[in-house]
Design a protein around this motif. Sequence first.
Motif, PDB file in Angstrom:
ATOM      1  N   THR A  57       0.861  -1.177   0.000  1.00 55.43           N
ATOM      2  CA  THR A  57       0.000   0.000   0.000  1.00 55.43           C
ATOM      3  C   THR A  57       0.901   1.233   0.000  1.00 55.43           C
ATOM      4  N   GLY A  58       0.479   2.314   0.612  1.00 52.72           N
ATOM      5  CA  GLY A  58       1.318   3.499   0.614  1.00 52.72           C
ATOM      6  C   GLY A  58       0.809   4.540   1.585  1.00 52.72           C
ATOM      7  N   TYR A  59       1.647   5.515   1.861  1.00 46.92           N
ATOM      8  CA  TYR A  59       1.275   6.669   2.675  1.00 46.92           C
ATOM      9  C   TYR A  59       1.052   7.863   1.755  1.00 46.92           C
ATOM     10  N   GLY A  60       0.106   8.690   2.133  1.00 52.09           N
ATOM     11  CA  GLY A  60      -0.160   9.867   1.323  1.00 52.09           C
ATOM     12  C   GLY A  60      -0.903  10.925   2.099  1.00 52.09           C
ATOM     13  N   PHE A  61      -1.097  12.054   1.463  1.00 50.66           N
ATOM     14  CA  PHE A  61      -1.792  13.193   2.050  1.00 50.66           C
ATOM     15  C   PHE A  61      -3.182  13.330   1.428  1.00 50.66           C
ATOM     16  N   PHE A  62      -4.135  13.801   2.250  1.00 48.92           N
ATOM     17  CA  PHE A  62      -5.492  14.084   1.785  1.00 48.92           C
ATOM     18  C   PHE A  62      -5.885  15.460   2.299  1.00 48.92           C
ATOM     19  N   SER A  63      -6.698  16.166   1.505  1.00 45.78           N
ATOM     20  CA  SER A  63      -7.103  17.521   1.872  1.00 45.78           C
ATOM     21  C   SER A  63      -8.583  17.730   1.553  1.00 45.78           C
ATOM     22  N   HIS A  64      -9.114  18.849   2.026  1.00 44.93           N
ATOM     23  CA  HIS A  64     -10.474  19.244   1.668  1.00 44.93           C
ATOM     24  C   HIS A  64     -10.466  19.728   0.223  1.00 44.93           C
ATOM     25  N   SER A  65     -11.506  19.404  -0.508  1.00 45.30           N
ATOM     26  CA  SER A  65     -11.549  19.745  -1.932  1.00 45.30           C
ATOM     27  C   SER A  65     -11.533  21.252  -2.190  1.00 45.30           C
ATOM     28  N   SER A  66     -11.863  22.028  -1.190  1.00 44.51           N
ATOM     29  CA  SER A  66     -11.881  23.490  -1.365  1.00 44.51           C
ATOM     30  C   SER A  66     -10.498  24.113  -1.216  1.00 44.51           C
ATOM     31  N   LEU A  67      -9.528  23.343  -0.709  1.00 51.35           N
ATOM     32  CA  LEU A  67      -8.184  23.878  -0.486  1.00 51.35           C
ATOM     33  C   LEU A  67      -7.252  23.514  -1.641  1.00 51.35           C
ATOM     34  N   ASN A  68      -6.468  24.478  -2.073  1.00 51.81           N
ATOM     35  CA  ASN A  68      -5.506  24.245  -3.146  1.00 51.81           C
ATOM     36  C   ASN A  68      -4.145  23.906  -2.550  1.00 51.81           C
ATOM     37  N   VAL A  69      -4.095  22.777  -1.838  1.00 61.62           N
ATOM     38  CA  VAL A  69      -2.832  22.324  -1.256  1.00 61.62           C
ATOM     39  C   VAL A  69      -2.568  20.892  -1.735  1.00 61.62           C
ATOM     40  N   ASN A  70      -1.305  20.656  -2.161  1.00 59.73           N
ATOM     41  CA  ASN A  70      -0.912  19.346  -2.654  1.00 59.73           C
ATOM     42  C   ASN A  70       0.542  19.086  -2.298  1.00 59.73           C
ATOM     43  N   TYR A  71       0.840  17.855  -1.933  1.00 62.43           N
ATOM     44  CA  TYR A  71       2.220  17.483  -1.654  1.00 62.43           C
ATOM     45  C   TYR A  71       2.914  17.096  -2.947  1.00 62.43           C
ATOM     46  N   THR A  72       3.963  17.838  -3.296  1.00 60.95           N
ATOM     47  CA  THR A  72       4.814  17.494  -4.434  1.00 60.95           C
ATOM     48  C   THR A  72       6.280  17.406  -4.006  1.00 60.95           C
ATOM     49  N   ARG A  73       6.661  18.243  -3.058  1.00 61.61           N
ATOM     50  CA  ARG A  73       8.005  18.251  -2.487  1.00 61.61           C
ATOM     51  C   ARG A  73       7.897  18.891  -1.105  1.00 61.61           C
ATOM     52  N   LEU A  74       8.974  18.914  -0.351  1.00 60.25           N
ATOM     53  CA  LEU A  74       8.931  19.447   1.009  1.00 60.25           C
ATOM     54  C   LEU A  74       8.402  20.876   1.053  1.00 60.25           C
ATOM     55  N   GLU A  75       8.824  21.706   0.095  1.00 62.18           N
ATOM     56  CA  GLU A  75       8.421  23.115   0.096  1.00 62.18           C
ATOM     57  C   GLU A  75       6.905  23.277  -0.023  1.00 62.18           C
ATOM     58  N   SER A  76       6.237  22.301  -0.635  1.00 65.84           N
ATOM     59  CA  SER A  76       4.789  22.410  -0.811  1.00 65.84           C
ATOM     60  C   SER A  76       4.037  22.235   0.502  1.00 65.84           C
ATOM     61  N   LEU A  77       4.742  21.783   1.549  1.00 65.82           N
ATOM     62  CA  LEU A  77       4.121  21.592   2.854  1.00 65.82           C
ATOM     63  C   LEU A  77       4.410  22.748   3.815  1.00 65.82           C
ATOM     64  N   THR A  78       5.077  23.779   3.353  1.00 61.03           N
ATOM     65  CA  THR A  78       5.536  24.872   4.211  1.00 61.03           C
ATOM     66  C   THR A  78       4.432  25.411   5.119  1.00 61.03           C
ATOM     67  N   GLY A  79       4.662  25.267   6.443  1.00 57.92           N
ATOM     68  CA  GLY A  79       3.782  25.856   7.435  1.00 57.92           C
ATOM     69  C   GLY A  79       2.391  25.250   7.550  1.00 57.92           C
ATOM     70  N   LEU A  80       2.121  24.133   6.867  1.00 59.09           N
ATOM     71  CA  LEU A  80       0.771  23.568   6.885  1.00 59.09           C
ATOM     72  C   LEU A  80       0.512  22.749   8.147  1.00 59.09           C
ATOM     73  N   CYS A  81      -0.764  22.629   8.480  1.00 56.76           N
ATOM     74  CA  CYS A  81      -1.211  21.780   9.589  1.00 56.76           C
ATOM     75  C   CYS A  81      -1.528  20.395   9.029  1.00 56.76           C
ATOM     76  N   VAL A  82      -0.971  19.346   9.651  1.00 53.17           N
ATOM     77  CA  VAL A  82      -1.189  17.979   9.176  1.00 53.17           C
ATOM     78  C   VAL A  82      -1.651  17.105  10.338  1.00 53.17           C
TER      79      VAL A  82
END
Length: 212
Positions: A57-82
Amino acid sequence: MIAEACKAEQLECHFEILPWRRAQQAVKRGTADGLFLVGKNRDRAKWLYFSPPILETGYGFFSHSSLNVNYTRLESLTGLCVAVNSPSNMQNRLNDIREEMVSSNIEPIKIITTTNFPTAIKMVNGARCDLVFGNVDVVKAIIKELQLASIRPAGFYKHVFYYVGLSKSRFSKDLVGRFNQQLIQLYRQGKIQTILRRYDLTPADLTDTDWD
């Protein structure tokens, strides 16, 4: 799968569904003989023997459809709540991600932990956190069960494998070896693949001769 392996090895096996923390405590206390499916880590290796990998299987990130946040590299997670389920291998991996961000001088994620996985997902659904991190198959199953149509995949992190864990205090290496051979035989017969695909899950590849 485990019932089939127990039957082939003439073991009388009974199953009980418990919250994850209680399941681990039961094995450590000796009131249960094993648990499944479980990821490997150093701490668990102190008290568990592991089967060959059963599930990929795998690990991954999920978000609310209204938010424009996606994990592509470390910088894409800057300051986010997880949000993440704890204690778990998922939390361990998320801690690793945070440490890597700190060492790379990137504003790190804020990790929110909960002992209940659906609660972590509901936090994102209720806009109380940007992302939830976890096993992608488990998250998808919970989303379906809770009918959370607004939660979407937001980036795959890495592939992982899951195993059957058997108590080191309750089993000999010889018995574990025989049990594992039964699982390998079930794989060669195609039975493990058939069982997992009923649930849209991916069997691990056990054709590697290292498992013989």
